[in-house]
Write a protein that holds these residues in place. Structure first.
Motif, short mmCIF file in Angstrom:
data_model
loop_
_atom_site.label_atom_id
_atom_site.label_comp_id
_atom_site.label_asym_id
_atom_site.label_seq_id
_atom_site.Cartn_x
_atom_site.Cartn_y
_atom_site.Cartn_z
N HIS A 93 0.84 -1.19 0.00
CA HIS A 93 0.00 0.00 0.00
C HIS A 93 0.88 1.25 0.00
CE1 HIS A 93 -3.77 2.19 0.76
NE2 HIS A 93 -3.01 3.01 1.50
N VAL A 94 0.55 2.21 -0.85
CA VAL A 94 1.23 3.49 -0.86
C VAL A 94 0.26 4.58 -0.45
CG1 VAL A 94 2.82 2.71 -2.64
CG2 VAL A 94 0.79 3.99 -3.31
N GLY A 95 0.79 5.58 0.22
CA GLY A 95 0.01 6.76 0.59
C GLY A 95 0.82 8.00 0.31
N TYR A 96 0.20 9.00 -0.29
CA TYR A 96 0.91 10.21 -0.68
C TYR A 96 2.12 9.89 -1.53
CZ TYR A 96 -2.05 12.71 2.63
OH TYR A 96 -3.14 13.24 3.28
N GLY A 126 -3.23 3.60 -2.67
CA GLY A 126 -3.69 2.28 -3.09
C GLY A 126 -2.55 1.29 -3.11
N ASN A 127 -2.80 0.13 -3.69
CA ASN A 127 -1.79 -0.92 -3.75
C ASN A 127 -1.03 -0.89 -5.06
OD1 ASN A 127 -2.55 -1.84 -1.24
ND2 ASN A 127 -3.89 -3.44 -2.02
N VAL A 133 0.34 2.95 6.52
CA VAL A 133 -0.47 1.80 6.92
C VAL A 133 0.43 0.87 7.71
CG1 VAL A 133 -1.72 -0.23 6.11
CG2 VAL A 133 -2.06 1.95 4.97
N ASP A 134 -0.09 0.29 8.77
CA ASP A 134 0.70 -0.60 9.62
C ASP A 134 0.86 -1.94 8.93
OD1 ASP A 134 2.05 -1.77 11.67
OD2 ASP A 134 0.32 -1.98 13.01
N ASP A 167 -4.55 8.35 -9.89
CA ASP A 167 -4.49 8.95 -8.56
C ASP A 167 -4.69 7.91 -7.45
OD1 ASP A 167 -4.13 11.28 -6.88
OD2 ASP A 167 -6.25 11.10 -6.40
N CYS A 168 -5.88 7.29 -7.41
CA CYS A 168 -6.18 6.29 -6.38
C CYS A 168 -6.63 5.00 -7.04
CB CYS A 168 -7.28 6.78 -5.43
SG CYS A 168 -6.84 8.25 -4.48
#
Length: 364
Positions: A10-13, A59-60, A99-100, A128-129
């Motif tokens: 999972h990636v964020g930002y 997202g992944n 994400v943990d 984007d997502c």
């Protein structure tokens, strides 16, 4: 070639991370990780961390991590960068963005070159997502192989978003402080907090009464494994403490093969008699010099503390040279012993203790 990981993270930002330990290290910023670099996709300026940029915002994404014996051919990917990455202590994990989620790679400590390859970054940026069952538009490959450190480089640029991040990295000011100096400024440094917690717990448990020993940064190491020996060493006169520190440092450097590294071996005959060259006085600077040395020995041991982590013996041994020169003889001895025990690992720390007992025994 070994595949250490293949799956989705999972990636964020637009980010995920690779780092040592079981939790991401806090206290650094994105700019810290890319300062002084040419590339803006794989940030390696903070020791023990890789900051990895993706096209997808949230997202992944598919990720593969490989370990090679030598440099593999460059994959046919639009965006490719390379960095150097010294790993002094494991475990090494792959962390999702915000994400943990942690994946232990089983990557042994050592000095590595890392190639980060990205495909589909612009398409994923436009998406984007990634949600529900949407197909992945970007994917990422990390390739590791043993190699001396050298500056990072941009191998290939094929996407607009990668070009943007490279320009961003090029515009960052060069770091004015070493990672060791920055770490000293971070009160929330987890390793520092852990060391202090161990010392306090020992004292609270009555294993060590508050006193001069409790105020020395690395005194807890010897107290944990041999409390009586710690008391004995601190009671010796300064000249004997200096002699033991020198003996232990020479033993540690030779035991890890660093005496055969020219720029290290050259200072050993004058250790304790002449000022050390500046390269030895900051741990991060010394480690960077060691990482850049071709054919430097690399020995993985198990840390003799409660973590039992895989550890690079040579990285643990090198700071013993600076420890010897501390102006306080007691501190010099205990800090040198700290590095000697870490370099010997679970496999050899008892031999270090036996040698100290023998060398510090009162003559019959």
């Amino acid at each position: 070639m070994q595949t250490l990981f293949r799956g989705e993270k999972h990636v964020g930002y637009n980010q995920f991370h690779l780092g040592t330990g079981t939790e991401p290290v806090e206290g650094w910023t994105m700019d810290d990780c890319f300062a002084g670099q040419r590339n803006g996709l794989c940030g390696a300026a903070e020791r023990g961390q890789l900051f990895l940029i993706t096209g997808l915002h949230t997202g992944n994404v598919p990720v593969t991590v490989e370990l090679h014996e030598t440099a593999p051919p460059v994959p046919d990917a639009p965006d490719v960068v390379e960095v150097s990455f010294p790993i002094t202590r494991g475990p090494v994990g792959l962390f999702s963005g915000f994400v943990d989620d942690h994946a232990d790679l089983g990557l042994p400590p050592g000095f590595y070159r890392v190639r980060y390859c990205a495909d589909g970054m612009d398409a994923a940026r436009a998406m984007d997502c990634r949600i529900d069952d949407a197909s992945a538009l970007d994917d990422y490959l990390l390739q590791f192989w043993p190699a001396p450190a050298e500056p990072d480089r941009v191998v290939r640029t094929g996407s607009e978003i990668a070009r943007h991040w490279h320009d961003n990295a090029a515009g960052l000011p060069s770091p004015t402080r070493t990672p060791s100096q920055r770490a000293d400024d971070r009160a929330r440094d987890p390793e520092h907090a852990r060391q202090r917690a161990i010392e306090l717990n020992l004292r609270r448990a009555g294993q060590r009464a508050p006193g001069p020993l409790g105020s020395i940064e690395f005194a807890y190491t010897l107290a944990l494994v041999d409390d009586d020996l710690a008391d004995h060493l601190t009671s010796l006169p300064p000249d004997r403490q200096r002699g033991l520190a020198l003996r232990t440092a020479h033993r540690t450097i030779a035991g890890t093969g660093l005496d055969r590294v020219a720029w290290i071996g050259d200072v050993l005959p004058r250790l304790g008699q002449a000022p050390l060259p500046g390269v030895f006085l900051d741990e991060s600077t010394a480690l960077a010099a060691l990482a850049a040395t071709p054919k430097v020995p690399c020995t993985v041991v198990t840390s003799p503390d409660e973590r039992r982590a895989p550890t690079l013996a040579q990285a643990m041994a090198l700071p013993a040279l600076a420890a010897v020169t501390h102006p306080d003889a007691t501190v010099a001895l205990l800090e040198t012993v700290h590095h000697a025990l870490a370099a010997a690992g679970e496999e050899g720390y008892r031999d270090v203790l036996a040698d100290l007992r023998f060398a510090s025994a009162d003559p019959a």
